[in-house]
Design a protein around this motif. Structure first.
Motif, PDB file in Angstrom:
ATOM      1  N   GLY A  48       0.827  -1.199   0.000  1.00 23.19           N
ATOM      2  CA  GLY A  48       0.000   0.000   0.000  1.00 23.19           C
ATOM      3  C   GLY A  48       0.866   1.255   0.000  1.00 23.19           C
ATOM      4  N   ASP A  49       0.499   2.238  -0.815  1.00 26.39           N
ATOM      5  CA  ASP A  49       1.293   3.465  -0.893  1.00 26.39           C
ATOM      6  C   ASP A  49       1.059   4.366   0.308  1.00 26.39           C
ATOM      7  OD1 ASP A  49       2.533   3.419  -3.759  1.00 26.39           O
ATOM      8  OD2 ASP A  49       0.461   2.794  -4.025  1.00 26.39           O
ATOM      9  N   VAL A  50      -0.189   4.488   0.724  1.00 29.96           N
ATOM     10  CA  VAL A  50      -0.567   5.292   1.893  1.00 29.96           C
ATOM     11  C   VAL A  50      -1.544   4.465   2.711  1.00 29.96           C
ATOM     12  CG1 VAL A  50      -1.725   7.393   2.698  1.00 29.96           C
ATOM     13  CG2 VAL A  50      -0.253   7.473   0.666  1.00 29.96           C
ATOM     14  N   VAL A  51      -1.383   4.441   4.028  1.00 27.29           N
ATOM     15  CA  VAL A  51      -2.319   3.757   4.919  1.00 27.29           C
ATOM     16  C   VAL A  51      -2.685   4.737   6.034  1.00 27.29           C
ATOM     17  CG1 VAL A  51      -2.804   1.736   6.327  1.00 27.29           C
ATOM     18  CG2 VAL A  51      -1.191   1.557   4.412  1.00 27.29           C
ATOM     19  N   LEU A  52      -3.979   4.991   6.197  1.00 31.20           N
ATOM     20  CA  LEU A  52      -4.471   5.962   7.168  1.00 31.20           C
ATOM     21  C   LEU A  52      -5.561   5.339   8.020  1.00 31.20           C
ATOM     22  CD1 LEU A  52      -4.830   9.036   4.773  1.00 31.20           C
ATOM     23  CD2 LEU A  52      -2.954   8.598   6.377  1.00 31.20           C
ATOM     24  N   VAL A  53      -5.637   5.766   9.264  1.00 26.77           N
ATOM     25  CA  VAL A  53      -6.721   5.351  10.144  1.00 26.77           C
ATOM     26  C   VAL A  53      -7.919   6.254   9.882  1.00 26.77           C
ATOM     27  CG1 VAL A  53      -7.450   5.055  12.539  1.00 26.77           C
ATOM     28  CG2 VAL A  53      -5.106   4.495  11.870  1.00 26.77           C
ATOM     29  N   ASP A  54      -9.089   5.679   9.741  1.00 27.53           N
ATOM     30  CA  ASP A  54     -10.300   6.433   9.429  1.00 27.53           C
ATOM     31  C   ASP A  54     -10.603   7.446  10.531  1.00 27.53           C
ATOM     32  OD1 ASP A  54     -12.502   7.251   8.026  1.00 27.53           O
ATOM     33  OD2 ASP A  54     -13.557   5.325   8.117  1.00 27.53           O
ATOM     34  N   GLY A  55     -11.293   8.518  10.134  1.00 30.67           N
ATOM     35  CA  GLY A  55     -11.670   9.538  11.096  1.00 30.67           C
ATOM     36  C   GLY A  55     -12.316  10.706  10.387  1.00 30.67           C
ATOM     37  N   PRO A  56     -12.913  11.643  11.118  1.00 34.97           N
ATOM     38  CA  PRO A  56     -13.658  12.747  10.496  1.00 34.97           C
ATOM     39  C   PRO A  56     -12.793  13.659   9.635  1.00 34.97           C
ATOM     40  CG  PRO A  56     -13.423  13.071  12.874  1.00 34.97           C
ATOM     41  CD  PRO A  56     -13.000  11.675  12.587  1.00 34.97           C
ATOM     42  N   ASP A  57     -11.495  13.715   9.892  1.00 41.23           N
ATOM     43  CA  ASP A  57     -10.608  14.566   9.097  1.00 41.23           C
ATOM     44  C   ASP A  57      -9.922  13.792   7.974  1.00 41.23           C
ATOM     45  OD1 ASP A  57      -9.059  12.987  10.746  1.00 41.23           O
ATOM     46  OD2 ASP A  57      -7.554  14.553  11.118  1.00 41.23           O
ATOM     47  N   LEU A  58     -10.462  12.646   7.603  1.00 41.46           N
ATOM     48  CA  LEU A  58      -9.841  11.808   6.582  1.00 41.46           C
ATOM     49  C   LEU A  58      -9.587  12.560   5.272  1.00 41.46           C
ATOM     50  CD1 LEU A  58      -8.880   8.941   5.721  1.00 41.46           C
ATOM     51  CD2 LEU A  58     -11.222   8.539   4.921  1.00 41.46           C
ATOM     52  N   PRO A  59     -10.548  13.319   4.724  1.00 39.19           N
ATOM     53  CA  PRO A  59     -10.287  13.989   3.437  1.00 39.19           C
ATOM     54  C   PRO A  59      -9.058  14.904   3.474  1.00 39.19           C
ATOM     55  CG  PRO A  59     -12.626  14.001   3.917  1.00 39.19           C
ATOM     56  CD  PRO A  59     -11.943  13.508   5.155  1.00 39.19           C
ATOM     57  N   ALA A  60      -8.872  15.647   4.547  1.00 38.70           N
ATOM     58  CA  ALA A  60      -7.720  16.548   4.636  1.00 38.70           C
ATOM     59  C   ALA A  60      -6.419  15.759   4.683  1.00 38.70           C
ATOM     60  CB  ALA A  60      -7.857  17.437   5.866  1.00 38.70           C
ATOM     61  N   ARG A  61      -6.404  14.663   5.426  1.00 37.25           N
ATOM     62  CA  ARG A  61      -5.186  13.860   5.519  1.00 37.25           C
ATOM     63  C   ARG A  61      -4.872  13.164   4.202  1.00 37.25           C
ATOM     64  NH1 ARG A  61      -5.839   9.734   9.312  1.00 37.25           N
ATOM     65  NH2 ARG A  61      -8.050  10.169   9.606  1.00 37.25           N
ATOM     66  N   VAL A  62      -5.913  12.756   3.481  1.00 36.85           N
ATOM     67  CA  VAL A  62      -5.701  12.126   2.181  1.00 36.85           C
ATOM     68  C   VAL A  62      -5.122  13.135   1.196  1.00 36.85           C
ATOM     69  CG1 VAL A  62      -6.865  11.120   0.171  1.00 36.85           C
ATOM     70  CG2 VAL A  62      -7.441  10.333   2.464  1.00 36.85           C
ATOM     71  N   ALA A  63      -5.690  14.340   1.137  1.00 35.92           N
ATOM     72  CA  ALA A  63      -5.191  15.369   0.220  1.00 35.92           C
ATOM     73  C   ALA A  63      -3.717  15.656   0.472  1.00 35.92           C
ATOM     74  CB  ALA A  63      -6.024  16.637   0.356  1.00 35.92           C
ATOM     75  N   LYS A  64      -3.342  15.700   1.732  1.00 31.64           N
ATOM     76  CA  LYS A  64      -1.943  15.951   2.079  1.00 31.64           C
ATOM     77  C   LYS A  64      -1.060  14.776   1.657  1.00 31.64           C
ATOM     78  CE  LYS A  64       1.072  17.061   5.996  1.00 31.64           C
ATOM     79  NZ  LYS A  64       1.129  17.334   7.459  1.00 31.64           N
ATOM     80  N   ALA A  65      -1.555  13.555   1.865  1.00 34.22           N
ATOM     81  CA  ALA A  65      -0.750  12.367   1.575  1.00 34.22           C
ATOM     82  C   ALA A  65      -0.494  12.192   0.080  1.00 34.22           C
ATOM     83  CB  ALA A  65      -1.434  11.124   2.135  1.00 34.22           C
ATOM     84  N   VAL A  66      -1.464  12.564  -0.760  1.00 26.50           N
ATOM     85  CA  VAL A  66      -1.319  12.372  -2.213  1.00 26.50           C
ATOM     86  C   VAL A  66      -0.800  13.636  -2.900  1.00 26.50           C
ATOM     87  CG1 VAL A  66      -3.136  10.627  -2.219  1.00 26.50           C
ATOM     88  CG2 VAL A  66      -3.707  13.006  -2.803  1.00 26.50           C
ATOM     89  N   GLY A  67      -0.484  14.671  -2.120  1.00 27.70           N
ATOM     90  CA  GLY A  67       0.002  15.912  -2.711  1.00 27.70           C
ATOM     91  C   GLY A  67      -1.024  16.598  -3.579  1.00 27.70           C
ATOM     92  N   ALA A  68      -2.287  16.501  -3.188  1.00 27.03           N
ATOM     93  CA  ALA A  68      -3.412  17.108  -3.911  1.00 27.03           C
ATOM     94  C   ALA A  68      -3.632  16.504  -5.295  1.00 27.03           C
ATOM     95  CB  ALA A  68      -3.241  18.626  -4.009  1.00 27.03           C
ATOM     96  N   ALA A  69      -3.033  15.342  -5.585  1.00 30.25           N
ATOM     97  CA  ALA A  69      -3.301  14.656  -6.848  1.00 30.25           C
ATOM     98  C   ALA A  69      -4.747  14.163  -6.859  1.00 30.25           C
ATOM     99  CB  ALA A  69      -2.350  13.477  -7.004  1.00 30.25           C
ATOM    100  N   PRO A  70      -5.372  14.069  -8.034  1.00 31.24           N
ATOM    101  CA  PRO A  70      -6.752  13.582  -8.077  1.00 31.24           C
ATOM    102  C   PRO A  70      -6.846  12.106  -7.707  1.00 31.24           C
ATOM    103  CG  PRO A  70      -5.872  13.848 -10.295  1.00 31.24           C
ATOM    104  CD  PRO A  70      -4.857  14.434  -9.364  1.00 31.24           C
ATOM    105  N   VAL A  71      -7.823  11.784  -6.900  1.00 26.60           N
ATOM    106  CA  VAL A  71      -8.125  10.391  -6.546  1.00 26.60           C
ATOM    107  C   VAL A  71      -9.306   9.973  -7.393  1.00 26.60           C
ATOM    108  CG1 VAL A  71      -8.708   8.787  -4.698  1.00 26.60           C
ATOM    109  CG2 VAL A  71      -7.247  10.767  -4.211  1.00 26.60           C
ATOM    110  N   LYS A  72      -9.134   8.974  -8.246  1.00 31.52           N
ATOM    111  CA  LYS A  72     -10.088   8.703  -9.318  1.00 31.52           C
ATOM    112  C   LYS A  72     -11.175   7.702  -8.963  1.00 31.52           C
ATOM    113  CE  LYS A  72      -8.675   8.665 -13.544  1.00 31.52           C
ATOM    114  NZ  LYS A  72      -7.960   8.389 -14.822  1.00 31.52           N
ATOM    115  N   LEU A  73     -10.999   6.944  -7.878  1.00 26.41           N
ATOM    116  CA  LEU A  73     -12.000   5.934  -7.521  1.00 26.41           C
ATOM    117  C   LEU A  73     -12.015   5.762  -6.011  1.00 26.41           C
ATOM    118  CD1 LEU A  73     -14.009   3.683  -8.497  1.00 26.41           C
ATOM    119  CD2 LEU A  73     -12.068   2.104  -8.395  1.00 26.41           C
ATOM    120  N   GLY A  74     -13.225   5.659  -5.453  1.00 22.68           N
ATOM    121  CA  GLY A  74     -13.390   5.323  -4.049  1.00 22.68           C
ATOM    122  C   GLY A  74     -14.064   3.969  -3.921  1.00 22.68           C
ATOM    123  N   ILE A  75     -13.493   3.102  -3.110  1.00 26.11           N
ATOM    124  CA  ILE A  75     -14.026   1.750  -2.903  1.00 26.11           C
ATOM    125  C   ILE A  75     -14.441   1.640  -1.441  1.00 26.11           C
ATOM    126  CG2 ILE A  75     -13.503  -0.707  -2.986  1.00 26.11           C
ATOM    127  CD1 ILE A  75     -11.395  -0.088  -5.125  1.00 26.11           C
TER     128      ILE A  75
END
Length: 213
Positions: free
Chosen positions: A153-180
């Motif tokens: 896995g490239d990035v592994v995060l623990v779920d939580g209410p601030d998940l979107p902000a942590r994801v944006a930071k982890a991917v460098g604001a790159a577009p995330v194309k699919l949510g599963i």
């Protein structure tokens, strides 16, 4: 004659009767998938012979020593560890469909999934890496983080209410194309908020036994 059978959430829901999707006429032996050797064949069966190794028919009640099912519904099975192969016919194909059917990925693209430490989630990680697709993997327990990083896995995060902000930071604001999503409930919305505009959320399970929000 069964060698090994996998236990899924669907099996637990069959046993507990909490989900109408998995109600079967009684008496019912649980077990959606498994692997074994042909012990006997009926008249007219030409697909297999005694001794052949096969995957039992899907949802044929594999939690028993012997299963009777239609030959045409079985699949030929390769050599290998029975405990690992018993998991092959449901989660592997599910992961492949999730990766192939809902987004047009190019090498370097990102996806996000929750329930990433599940069997299907682990298939997604490995198959995505083979395709050059990068994964954000959401878990509910911090002790799973390093294990999934080690798996690829490239990035592994623990779920939580601030998940979107942590994801944006982890991917460098790159577009995330699919949510599963396999958790449902409020987790579906958190996954959706991580995606680029116009992207898709695919829900293939409900570990919370709630509707997607």
């Amino acid at each position: 004659r069964m060698e090994a059978a996998a236990m899924h959430i669907a099996d637990l829901r069959t046993i507990t009767g909490v989900d109408d999707s998995f109600r079967f006429p009684l008496p019912r032996t649980p077990g959606f998938e498994g692997i074994g050797h042909v012990a006997r064949v009926g008249a007219g069966v030409t697909e297999y012979k005694v001794g052949d190794r096969v995957f039992a028919a899907l949802a044929s009640g594999t939690f028993r020593d012997e299963v009777r099912c239609k030959a045409a519904a079985c699949l030929p099975a390769p050599p290998g560890d029975a405990a690992q192969l018993a998991l092959l016919t449901v989660n592997g194909p599910t992961a492949e469909v999730l990766l192939e059917d809902f987004a047009d990925f190019k090498p370097g693209d990102w996806l996000i999934q929750n329930a990433a430490n599940s069997s299907c989630g682990r298939y997604v990680i490995r198959l995505a890496r083979l395709k050059g697709v990068r994964t954000v993997n959401v878990v509910r327990r911090s002790e799973m983080v390093q294990e999934l990083l080690d798996l690829g896995g490239d990035v592994v995060l623990v779920d939580g209410p601030d998940l979107p902000a942590r994801v944006a930071k982890a991917v460098g604001a790159a577009p995330v194309k699919l949510g599963i999503d396999a958790v449902a409930g409020a987790a579906t919305q958190r996954i959706a908020e991580c995606l680029a505009p116009g992207s898709t959320v695919v829900s293939y399970g409900s570990m919370t036994n709630q509707r997607c929000e």
